[in-house]
Design a protein around this motif. Structure first.
Motif, PDB file in Angstrom:
ATOM      1  N   ASN A  80      46.977  -6.916 -45.532  1.00 56.89           N
ATOM      2  CA  ASN A  80      45.895  -7.900 -45.415  1.00 56.89           C
ATOM      3  C   ASN A  80      44.685  -7.228 -44.777  1.00 56.89           C
ATOM      4  OD1 ASN A  80      44.170 -10.030 -44.762  1.00 56.89           O
ATOM      5  ND2 ASN A  80      45.870 -11.446 -44.398  1.00 56.89           N
ATOM      6  N   PHE A  81      43.603  -7.145 -45.496  1.00 56.00           N
ATOM      7  CA  PHE A  81      42.400  -6.462 -45.010  1.00 56.00           C
ATOM      8  C   PHE A  81      41.257  -7.430 -44.734  1.00 56.00           C
ATOM      9  CE2 PHE A  81      44.952  -3.173 -46.798  1.00 56.00           C
ATOM     10  CZ  PHE A  81      44.743  -2.097 -45.945  1.00 56.00           C
ATOM     11  N   SER A  82      41.597  -8.642 -44.390  1.00 55.78           N
ATOM     12  CA  SER A  82      40.579  -9.637 -44.064  1.00 55.78           C
ATOM     13  C   SER A  82      39.801  -9.206 -42.830  1.00 55.78           C
ATOM     14  CB  SER A  82      41.234 -10.992 -43.810  1.00 55.78           C
ATOM     15  OG  SER A  82      41.970 -11.416 -44.940  1.00 55.78           O
ATOM     16  N   ASN A  83      38.501  -9.441 -42.852  1.00 53.59           N
ATOM     17  CA  ASN A  83      37.642  -9.111 -41.715  1.00 53.59           C
ATOM     18  C   ASN A  83      36.505 -10.133 -41.651  1.00 53.59           C
ATOM     19  OD1 ASN A  83      36.002  -8.014 -39.720  1.00 53.59           O
ATOM     20  ND2 ASN A  83      36.460  -5.899 -40.338  1.00 53.59           N
ATOM     21  N   PRO A  84      36.746 -11.258 -40.955  1.00 53.72           N
ATOM     22  CA  PRO A  84      35.734 -12.318 -40.889  1.00 53.72           C
ATOM     23  C   PRO A  84      34.397 -11.832 -40.353  1.00 53.72           C
ATOM     24  CG  PRO A  84      37.844 -13.095 -40.060  1.00 53.72           C
ATOM     25  CD  PRO A  84      37.976 -11.615 -40.254  1.00 53.72           C
ATOM     26  N   GLN A  85      34.409 -10.804 -39.521  1.00 55.34           N
ATOM     27  CA  GLN A  85      33.158 -10.275 -38.973  1.00 55.34           C
ATOM     28  C   GLN A  85      32.211  -9.844 -40.086  1.00 55.34           C
ATOM     29  OE1 GLN A  85      33.727  -6.979 -36.283  1.00 55.34           O
ATOM     30  NE2 GLN A  85      31.533  -6.506 -36.161  1.00 55.34           N
ATOM     31  N   TYR A  86      32.786  -9.377 -41.183  1.00 57.35           N
ATOM     32  CA  TYR A  86      31.958  -8.928 -42.307  1.00 57.35           C
ATOM     33  C   TYR A  86      32.012  -9.906 -43.486  1.00 57.35           C
ATOM     34  CZ  TYR A  86      31.350  -4.581 -39.798  1.00 57.35           C
ATOM     35  OH  TYR A  86      31.020  -3.635 -38.840  1.00 57.35           O
ATOM     36  N   GLY A  87      32.540 -11.098 -43.240  1.00 56.86           N
ATOM     37  CA  GLY A  87      32.441 -12.166 -44.225  1.00 56.86           C
ATOM     38  C   GLY A  87      33.469 -12.163 -45.322  1.00 56.86           C
ATOM     39  N   TYR A  88      34.641 -11.508 -45.129  1.00 57.49           N
ATOM     40  CA  TYR A  88      35.654 -11.594 -46.167  1.00 57.49           C
ATOM     41  C   TYR A  88      37.021 -11.905 -45.553  1.00 57.49           C
ATOM     42  CZ  TYR A  88      36.126  -6.547 -45.061  1.00 57.49           C
ATOM     43  OH  TYR A  88      36.267  -5.338 -44.436  1.00 57.49           O
ATOM     44  N   THR A  89      37.744 -12.805 -46.205  1.00 60.98           N
ATOM     45  CA  THR A  89      39.076 -13.226 -45.759  1.00 60.98           C
ATOM     46  C   THR A  89      40.043 -13.206 -46.935  1.00 60.98           C
ATOM     47  OG1 THR A  89      38.508 -15.539 -46.139  1.00 60.98           O
ATOM     48  CG2 THR A  89      38.170 -14.683 -43.904  1.00 60.98           C
ATOM     49  N   ASP A  90      41.333 -13.206 -46.591  1.00 65.56           N
ATOM     50  CA  ASP A  90      42.402 -13.188 -47.594  1.00 65.56           C
ATOM     51  C   ASP A  90      42.221 -12.059 -48.608  1.00 65.56           C
ATOM     52  OD1 ASP A  90      43.599 -15.464 -46.471  1.00 65.56           O
ATOM     53  OD2 ASP A  90      42.251 -16.774 -47.574  1.00 65.56           O
ATOM     54  N   VAL A  91      41.892 -10.891 -48.080  1.00 58.79           N
ATOM     55  CA  VAL A  91      41.735  -9.709 -48.940  1.00 58.79           C
ATOM     56  C   VAL A  91      43.026  -8.896 -48.852  1.00 58.79           C
ATOM     57  CG1 VAL A  91      40.429  -7.602 -49.358  1.00 58.79           C
ATOM     58  CG2 VAL A  91      39.249  -9.681 -48.595  1.00 58.79           C
ATOM     59  N   MET A  92      43.789  -8.887 -49.906  1.00 59.98           N
ATOM     60  CA  MET A  92      45.074  -8.189 -49.940  1.00 59.98           C
ATOM     61  C   MET A  92      44.953  -6.945 -50.814  1.00 59.98           C
ATOM     62  SD  MET A  92      46.473 -10.447 -48.032  1.00 59.98           S
ATOM     63  CE  MET A  92      48.175  -9.906 -47.966  1.00 59.98           C
ATOM     64  N   LYS A  93      45.387  -5.815 -50.288  1.00 52.23           N
ATOM     65  CA  LYS A  93      45.312  -4.551 -51.015  1.00 52.23           C
ATOM     66  C   LYS A  93      46.687  -3.889 -51.032  1.00 52.23           C
ATOM     67  CE  LYS A  93      40.995  -4.998 -51.925  1.00 52.23           C
ATOM     68  NZ  LYS A  93      40.599  -5.321 -53.318  1.00 52.23           N
ATOM     69  N   LYS A  94      46.969  -3.207 -52.140  1.00 50.69           N
ATOM     70  CA  LYS A  94      48.271  -2.582 -52.323  1.00 50.69           C
ATOM     71  C   LYS A  94      48.314  -1.161 -51.764  1.00 50.69           C
ATOM     72  CE  LYS A  94      49.119  -5.061 -56.682  1.00 50.69           C
ATOM     73  NZ  LYS A  94      49.347  -4.882 -58.138  1.00 50.69           N
ATOM     74  N   TRP A  95      49.555  -0.738 -51.494  1.00 54.10           N
ATOM     75  CA  TRP A  95      49.845   0.653 -51.124  1.00 54.10           C
ATOM     76  C   TRP A  95      48.987   1.123 -49.950  1.00 54.10           C
ATOM     77  CZ3 TRP A  95      53.985   0.180 -53.458  1.00 54.10           C
ATOM     78  CH2 TRP A  95      54.080  -0.299 -54.760  1.00 54.10           C
ATOM     79  N   ALA A  96      49.100   0.357 -48.864  1.00 50.31           N
ATOM     80  CA  ALA A  96      48.273   0.604 -47.677  1.00 50.31           C
ATOM     81  C   ALA A  96      48.976   1.556 -46.708  1.00 50.31           C
ATOM     82  CB  ALA A  96      47.972  -0.716 -46.979  1.00 50.31           C
ATOM     83  N   VAL A  97      48.301   2.644 -46.366  1.00 54.70           N
ATOM     84  CA  VAL A  97      48.819   3.645 -45.428  1.00 54.70           C
ATOM     85  C   VAL A  97      47.870   3.714 -44.243  1.00 54.70           C
ATOM     86  CG1 VAL A  97      49.392   6.083 -45.108  1.00 54.70           C
ATOM     87  CG2 VAL A  97      49.885   4.962 -47.297  1.00 54.70           C
ATOM     88  N   ARG A  98      48.341   3.223 -43.098  1.00 51.41           N
ATOM     89  CA  ARG A  98      47.496   3.218 -41.892  1.00 51.41           C
ATOM     90  C   ARG A  98      47.471   4.602 -41.256  1.00 51.41           C
ATOM     91  NH1 ARG A  98      45.705  -0.352 -37.767  1.00 51.41           N
ATOM     92  NH2 ARG A  98      46.705  -2.163 -38.751  1.00 51.41           N
ATOM     93  N   PHE A  99      46.278   5.076 -40.849  1.00 51.30           N
ATOM     94  CA  PHE A  99      46.224   6.344 -40.109  1.00 51.30           C
ATOM     95  C   PHE A  99      45.436   6.247 -38.812  1.00 51.30           C
ATOM     96  CE2 PHE A  99      42.782   6.754 -43.285  1.00 51.30           C
ATOM     97  CZ  PHE A  99      41.706   7.213 -42.531  1.00 51.30           C
ATOM     98  N   SER A 100      45.013   5.053 -38.420  1.00 48.60           N
ATOM     99  CA  SER A 100      44.389   4.871 -37.104  1.00 48.60           C
ATOM    100  C   SER A 100      44.414   3.400 -36.735  1.00 48.60           C
ATOM    101  CB  SER A 100      42.940   5.358 -37.098  1.00 48.60           C
ATOM    102  OG  SER A 100      42.283   4.972 -35.894  1.00 48.60           O
TER     103      SER A 100
END
Length: 383
Positions: free
Chosen positions: A286-306
């Protein structure tokens, strides 16, 4: 003259009587020698009625001029503490840690070379902490991790005596590896190698923290250990102006993927410079970020590095810019097929090296071990 001789004879008889008494006295002393005290001596390493005895130090019962015929140490419930009698029977030593705030009794007998037995009895009590502090180790058992993976010991409360805690930590490796512990803050100490781990290194970590005095009345709750293995050497390199993510194995480039990185014009949205590690993987994030005006943004194959918020993930919605322009909010955008392929080949602990950005990541967002220069890292040990 005759009467005078009679007196002398009487005196001689008196002297004989005294001599006879002396002979009887000598016989009495001979009897006392037969009842001489036993020669054996038996003692414990802890004085009777001692208090605040450390729980980690072994308790020893020792016999001199003889051998032990009995030796045991029991707790308040009557359970015997495990121990070992020396081959020469001259000593017994406990082989398990003691409990906090517990009273123990020891009993022993030693038989001297004169055949006489000597008993020993006593009791003592151990330290009673004001708090016991739990610690955890990462990586956990039997994982295979990337060549940049640090070892982390985290404590559930701040540690005053960091040196005491660090002395209890050991790292054993199947290959020669130069590395060091460093305190990132008062609740976490990490170990990392000077350079990336040699691939396929086997690692055993022991944290013998039970009984360690952390200061302020706090003591270690329990020992913790872990064993893990380093996998193949894979490094991701991203030079942000190139709009490309390169993957290297054993120093050789094996593939590359078109990418769109963080916006160059906004330092707050750059993909920052630094050496990071793969921290986590999610098939859908889930890549939602209300600060920048987008919610419920789901992205596949997510690899966190920070933990600052940077990921490598698919973003087909940004397909027009992938490989062409940097337009993300800090993440590395890939085509779905590429993101899928990279996701399934990545290991937790793989390094991700970012260069070419206008900003450099501050060393405060986990995992930031590789953002600290080696010379500085070494100064962060308490030993």
């Amino acid at each position: 003259m005759r009467r005078s001789r009679t007196r002398m004879a009487g005196t001689a008889l008196a002297l004989l009587a005294v001599v006879g008494l002396a002979a009887c006295s000598t016989g009495a002393e001979g009897g006392a020698e037969q009842d001489a005290p036993p020669v054996a001596k038996v003692s414990a390493s802890v004085e009777a009625k001692a208090k605040d005895v450390p729980v980690r130090e072994p308790i020893t019962i020792q016999a001199k001029q003889g051998e032990l015929t009995e030796a045991k140490l029991t707790n308040e419930q009557g359970k015997e503490v495990e121990g070992e009698l020396a081959a020469d029977k001259a000593s017994w030593t406990s082989s398990e840690p003691l409990g906090y705030g517990t009273t123990y009794e020891y009993t022993a007998k030693a038989k001297g070379n004169d055949g006489k037995a000597v008993p020993l009895e006593g009791s003592f009590s151990t330290i009673e902490p004001s708090s016991v502090v739990r610690a955890t180790l990462n990586p956990t058992d039997d994982q295979t991790v990337g060549v940049a993976m640090p070892i982390s010991v985290k404590f559930e409360q701040p540690i005053e005596d960091k040196a005491a805690a660090e002395k209890a930590l050991t790292v054993e490796t199947s290959n020669d590896v130069e590395g060091s512990w460093a305190w990132l803050h008062d609740q976490q100490v990490d170990w990392r190698p000077k350079e990336y781990w040699p691939e396929h290194t086997k690692v055993n970590v022991s944290a013998k923290l039970y009984g360690v005095n952390y200061g302020g009345g706090a003591y270690g709750k329990t020992d913790v250990t872990t064993k893990f293995e380093i996998g193949r050497n894979q490094v991701v390199k991203i030079n942000t102006p190139d709009h490309e993510m390169k993957v290297f194995e054993d120093g050789n480039q094996v593939t590359s993927y078109p990418a769109s990185n963080g916006k160059d014009a906004d330092p707050n949205l750059n993909t920052p410079n630094g050496t990071f590690i793969v921290m986590a993987k999610e098939e859908v994030g889930n890549f939602s970020n209300p600060q920048y005006g987008y919610t419920d943004v789901m992205k596949k194959w997510a690899v966190r590095f920070s933990n600052h918020g940077e990921f490598i993930h698919e973003n087909e919605e940004n397909a027009a810019n992938i490989g062409v322009a940097n337009t993300s909010h800090g993440c590395v955008n890939l085509f779905e097929a590429d993101a899928n392929e990279y996701f399934h080949g990545a290991l937790i602990g793989d390094p991700v090296e970012v260069t070419g950005s206008q900003t450099t990541m501050e060393a405060k967002y986990e995992v930031y071990d590789w953002l600290i220069p080696w010379e500085q890292w070494q100064t962060m040990s308490e030993l």
